[in-house]
Design a protein around this motif. Sequence first.
Motif, PDB file in Angstrom:
ATOM      1  N   PRO A   6      39.383  58.701   7.368  1.00 50.22           N
ATOM      2  CA  PRO A   6      39.362  57.793   6.217  1.00 50.22           C
ATOM      3  C   PRO A   6      38.928  58.453   4.911  1.00 50.22           C
ATOM      4  CG  PRO A   6      38.369  56.754   8.138  1.00 50.22           C
ATOM      5  CD  PRO A   6      38.586  58.186   8.496  1.00 50.22           C
ATOM      6  N   ASP A   7      38.148  59.557   5.012  1.00 52.74           N
ATOM      7  CA  ASP A   7      37.621  60.184   3.799  1.00 52.74           C
ATOM      8  C   ASP A   7      38.619  61.092   3.108  1.00 52.74           C
ATOM      9  OD1 ASP A   7      37.450  61.809   6.067  1.00 52.74           O
ATOM     10  OD2 ASP A   7      35.921  63.086   5.164  1.00 52.74           O
ATOM     11  N   ASN A   8      39.671  61.571   3.820  1.00 54.07           N
ATOM     12  CA  ASN A   8      40.612  62.494   3.176  1.00 54.07           C
ATOM     13  C   ASN A   8      42.068  62.176   3.517  1.00 54.07           C
ATOM     14  OD1 ASN A   8      40.650  63.271   5.844  1.00 54.07           O
ATOM     15  ND2 ASN A   8      40.367  65.464   5.455  1.00 54.07           N
ATOM     16  N   TRP A   9      42.320  60.988   3.976  1.00 57.43           N
ATOM     17  CA  TRP A   9      43.658  60.598   4.409  1.00 57.43           C
ATOM     18  C   TRP A   9      44.615  60.435   3.231  1.00 57.43           C
ATOM     19  CZ3 TRP A   9      46.388  60.351   8.732  1.00 57.43           C
ATOM     20  CH2 TRP A   9      47.548  59.574   8.764  1.00 57.43           C
ATOM     21  N   GLN A  51      47.206  48.359  11.417  1.00 52.89           N
ATOM     22  CA  GLN A  51      48.040  47.408  10.689  1.00 52.89           C
ATOM     23  C   GLN A  51      48.262  47.859   9.252  1.00 52.89           C
ATOM     24  OE1 GLN A  51      49.547  45.047  12.123  1.00 52.89           O
ATOM     25  NE2 GLN A  51      48.364  44.193  13.821  1.00 52.89           N
ATOM     26  N   THR A  52      47.295  48.599   8.716  1.00 54.74           N
ATOM     27  CA  THR A  52      47.373  49.017   7.309  1.00 54.74           C
ATOM     28  C   THR A  52      47.996  50.399   7.138  1.00 54.74           C
ATOM     29  OG1 THR A  52      45.076  49.739   7.520  1.00 54.74           O
ATOM     30  CG2 THR A  52      45.460  47.585   6.518  1.00 54.74           C
ATOM     31  N   PHE A  53      48.551  50.979   8.217  1.00 61.28           N
ATOM     32  CA  PHE A  53      49.248  52.259   8.089  1.00 61.28           C
ATOM     33  C   PHE A  53      50.454  52.080   7.151  1.00 61.28           C
ATOM     34  CE2 PHE A  53      52.525  55.277   9.443  1.00 61.28           C
ATOM     35  CZ  PHE A  53      51.820  56.462   9.436  1.00 61.28           C
ATOM     36  N   PRO A  54      50.752  53.042   6.265  1.00 63.42           N
ATOM     37  CA  PRO A  54      50.253  54.429   6.203  1.00 63.42           C
ATOM     38  C   PRO A  54      49.062  54.630   5.277  1.00 63.42           C
ATOM     39  CG  PRO A  54      52.102  54.195   4.730  1.00 63.42           C
ATOM     40  CD  PRO A  54      51.917  52.849   5.355  1.00 63.42           C
ATOM     41  N   PHE A  55      48.372  53.544   4.898  1.00 66.46           N
ATOM     42  CA  PHE A  55      47.263  53.687   3.946  1.00 66.46           C
ATOM     43  C   PHE A  55      45.941  54.009   4.640  1.00 66.46           C
ATOM     44  CE2 PHE A  55      50.358  50.597   2.257  1.00 66.46           C
ATOM     45  CZ  PHE A  55      50.865  51.379   1.237  1.00 66.46           C
ATOM     46  N   THR A  56      45.891  53.819   5.952  1.00 69.54           N
ATOM     47  CA  THR A  56      44.719  54.219   6.735  1.00 69.54           C
ATOM     48  C   THR A  56      45.190  55.064   7.911  1.00 69.54           C
ATOM     49  OG1 THR A  56      44.848  52.103   7.894  1.00 69.54           O
ATOM     50  CG2 THR A  56      43.258  52.265   6.096  1.00 69.54           C
ATOM     51  N   PRO A  57      44.308  55.930   8.456  1.00 70.72           N
ATOM     52  CA  PRO A  57      44.762  56.942   9.410  1.00 70.72           C
ATOM     53  C   PRO A  57      45.081  56.407  10.803  1.00 70.72           C
ATOM     54  CG  PRO A  57      42.440  57.252   8.851  1.00 70.72           C
ATOM     55  CD  PRO A  57      42.926  56.124   8.032  1.00 70.72           C
ATOM     56  N   ILE A  58      45.912  57.162  11.499  1.00 71.12           N
ATOM     57  CA  ILE A  58      46.243  56.932  12.904  1.00 71.12           C
ATOM     58  C   ILE A  58      45.040  57.368  13.744  1.00 71.12           C
ATOM     59  CG2 ILE A  58      47.836  57.594  14.745  1.00 71.12           C
ATOM     60  CD1 ILE A  58      49.726  58.474  12.323  1.00 71.12           C
ATOM     61  N   SER A  59      44.796  56.631  14.824  1.00 70.62           N
ATOM     62  CA  SER A  59      43.736  57.007  15.767  1.00 70.62           C
ATOM     63  C   SER A  59      44.352  57.673  16.986  1.00 70.62           C
ATOM     64  CB  SER A  59      42.955  55.757  16.212  1.00 70.62           C
ATOM     65  OG  SER A  59      42.331  55.133  15.112  1.00 70.62           O
ATOM     66  N   ILE A  60      43.704  58.739  17.444  1.00 67.01           N
ATOM     67  CA  ILE A  60      44.077  59.376  18.707  1.00 67.01           C
ATOM     68  C   ILE A  60      42.848  59.341  19.607  1.00 67.01           C
ATOM     69  CG2 ILE A  60      44.773  61.517  19.830  1.00 67.01           C
ATOM     70  CD1 ILE A  60      46.508  62.174  17.518  1.00 67.01           C
ATOM     71  N   LEU A  61      43.006  58.762  20.794  1.00 65.46           N
ATOM     72  CA  LEU A  61      41.871  58.577  21.687  1.00 65.46           C
ATOM     73  C   LEU A  61      42.341  58.660  23.131  1.00 65.46           C
ATOM     74  CD1 LEU A  61      41.045  54.783  21.793  1.00 65.46           C
ATOM     75  CD2 LEU A  61      42.984  55.669  20.537  1.00 65.46           C
ATOM     76  N   PRO A  62      41.413  58.876  24.065  1.00 68.08           N
ATOM     77  CA  PRO A  62      41.800  58.880  25.475  1.00 68.08           C
ATOM     78  C   PRO A  62      42.360  57.517  25.883  1.00 68.08           C
ATOM     79  CG  PRO A  62      39.588  59.800  25.187  1.00 68.08           C
ATOM     80  CD  PRO A  62      39.980  59.179  23.893  1.00 68.08           C
ATOM     81  N   GLN A  63      43.332  57.521  26.808  1.00 68.87           N
ATOM     82  CA  GLN A  63      43.890  56.251  27.274  1.00 68.87           C
ATOM     83  C   GLN A  63      42.856  55.420  28.007  1.00 68.87           C
ATOM     84  OE1 GLN A  63      47.582  56.827  29.427  1.00 68.87           O
ATOM     85  NE2 GLN A  63      48.400  58.220  27.865  1.00 68.87           N
ATOM     86  N   THR A  64      41.906  56.050  28.656  1.00 64.39           N
ATOM     87  CA  THR A  64      40.733  55.378  29.226  1.00 64.39           C
ATOM     88  C   THR A  64      39.502  56.082  28.681  1.00 64.39           C
ATOM     89  OG1 THR A  64      40.794  56.809  31.187  1.00 64.39           O
ATOM     90  CG2 THR A  64      41.940  54.686  31.324  1.00 64.39           C
ATOM     91  N   PRO A  65      38.400  55.361  28.430  1.00 64.33           N
ATOM     92  CA  PRO A  65      37.222  55.977  27.798  1.00 64.33           C
ATOM     93  C   PRO A  65      36.747  57.221  28.541  1.00 64.33           C
ATOM     94  CG  PRO A  65      36.976  53.594  27.897  1.00 64.33           C
ATOM     95  CD  PRO A  65      38.195  53.926  28.690  1.00 64.33           C
ATOM     96  N   GLU A  66      36.661  58.313  27.812  1.00 69.71           N
ATOM     97  CA  GLU A  66      36.251  59.583  28.410  1.00 69.71           C
ATOM     98  C   GLU A  66      35.761  60.507  27.301  1.00 69.71           C
ATOM     99  OE1 GLU A  66      38.129  63.113  31.299  1.00 69.71           O
ATOM    100  OE2 GLU A  66      39.315  61.346  30.759  1.00 69.71           O
TER     101      GLU A  66
END
Length: 565
Positions: A91-94, A58-73
């Motif tokens: 978050p540390d270098n965004w 919700q706070t993009f572009p001030f916080t990073p996008i997440s990339i993750l598996p579509q199902t936990p893996e």
Amino acid sequence: MGELGRLASEQAALADLETRQAWFTVIGMYFDDQVRLCFDAEIEVVGKRYPVRLTYPQTFPFTPISILPQTPERWSDHQWGRGELCLEWGPDNWVPDITGAQMVESAHRLLLHEAPNEIGEQPVAPSRHVESLGQQLRGSAVGFVLTRSLANKLAGIPGGQLLPMGFLMRSTAQVVIPLTMGNEAAAPWRDPVVPEGLKQSSLSLTGHVAVLPAGSTVPAVWTASAFKAALADMGCAYPEGYFSNILDLCLVWVDGSARMFWLKDEANTATEFKCLPEGGGMRSDPSRAALARKTVGLVGCGSAGGKIAASLARSGVRNFLLIDDDVMLPENLVRNDLDWEAIGEHKAEGLKRRIEMIAPGTKCTVRRQQLAGQESSGSIDGALTLLQACDLIIDATANPHVFNLLGSVVAAAKKPLVWLEIFGGGFGGLIARSRPGIDPLPQVARARIEAVCAERNVAAPRTTGGYGIAASDGPMIADDADVAVIAAHATRFVIDILASPEDSAFPVSAYLIGLKAEWLFLQPFHTFPIDLGQPEPEAEQAVDVNGLAIVQRLIKERHDRIAPA
């Protein structure tokens, strides 16, 4: 995502990446249950397709996008559990200019680097950050504390020994603390930095410590039987017929490193706990070492006095005389540092326990008495005698009768006095000191402070019961923060006197400290330094010859009375 223009540019950047790179395919775009923009896509690496989800916070572009598996893996060692990948930006270098397409490219580089090679080995990509101890513990059920004193003790024990060890398991946290080492019959060593009072809120456990020979390797087996057999091969055999109980612990020490295991013979398992080592380095100024040799007398163990005592204990004071007759009640919780465990207890006793938990080994003498109150003369005389032996006395009562009594005590004993007041309503306070031979006596100092107020045509404010006063728009009541500010300033006065008696950092000996725009104060933190002037010259007293003769006679009679026949 709050900007429609950025939404369009993100979509275009991902479409451009899909056009340029055959390994990337966008499947769809949608809002999730939390109304976050998401893209489902696939990344292909060495013939394997990875279904990924890009989630825009919700706070993009001030916080990073997440990339993750579509199902936990679990895909990589650079991954939070079975979820979000740990990529080149976080978050540390965004920075807000980074796009989702760049994050996808970073994910592709990670998966490509860690793809298995021809012989099935899976390389690990280098990490851009070091995981903190707190982050490591999030995935650990239980940890154990390794103090420097225990590490130093273990370092001096020859290898090839299995010794009994006692532990405390905290009931409020999943943490084990080694406490004792050695046989009970031979006065076991006890870790001096672990407070005795910790036992009251902990489960006491028994186990062992295995000190391995130098150069040995901690057994890399996860059954209790194999683990114990490996220890026995290194000279650390368990007693014949020993069967571990449900909470049997084993601390393993070798070459300056400690690891702890929970051994269960019945289940035949060995479970490792995470080590929480005490850090090295200096956390206190070297000048604070002198404070351990000083004794501080504190009269008044309430909101202000309790804060001062706790801070002094952290600063290095190891001897206290605590005087207060008051009892801790629920209404005191709004400002007092004690908690519900002390309700119904004398504040001085509760403060003693708190100090001992902060600095184990600190000596606290408690007198549950009301100075300047209706007490037996003998008990008050005993308390005042103890005060005269202190290196410094603090008046945290804001009681004028107690102040007068302590003023007389320090005048006779030639000891420094520090006092403080939090003004009713919490709009400010006073801190002051009287050092023998440097400052006026306390009663004279107080008169000079009131004279400064009179010069400004205002009456000196006073502390009120409950710290409240009436105001035009309703009552004003001092809160915990108000008390803490004034108490902290008074503590600095105390440390300055104890650590640097000949070289004070404070040019004057009294300060009016504002916390609100009231009375003399134009704004919060408006401060009035007050020069108390020089001490009064001491009048020389002529020796009373008759009085001296009487004293000498009484001393001789006492000597003759107690002398052996």
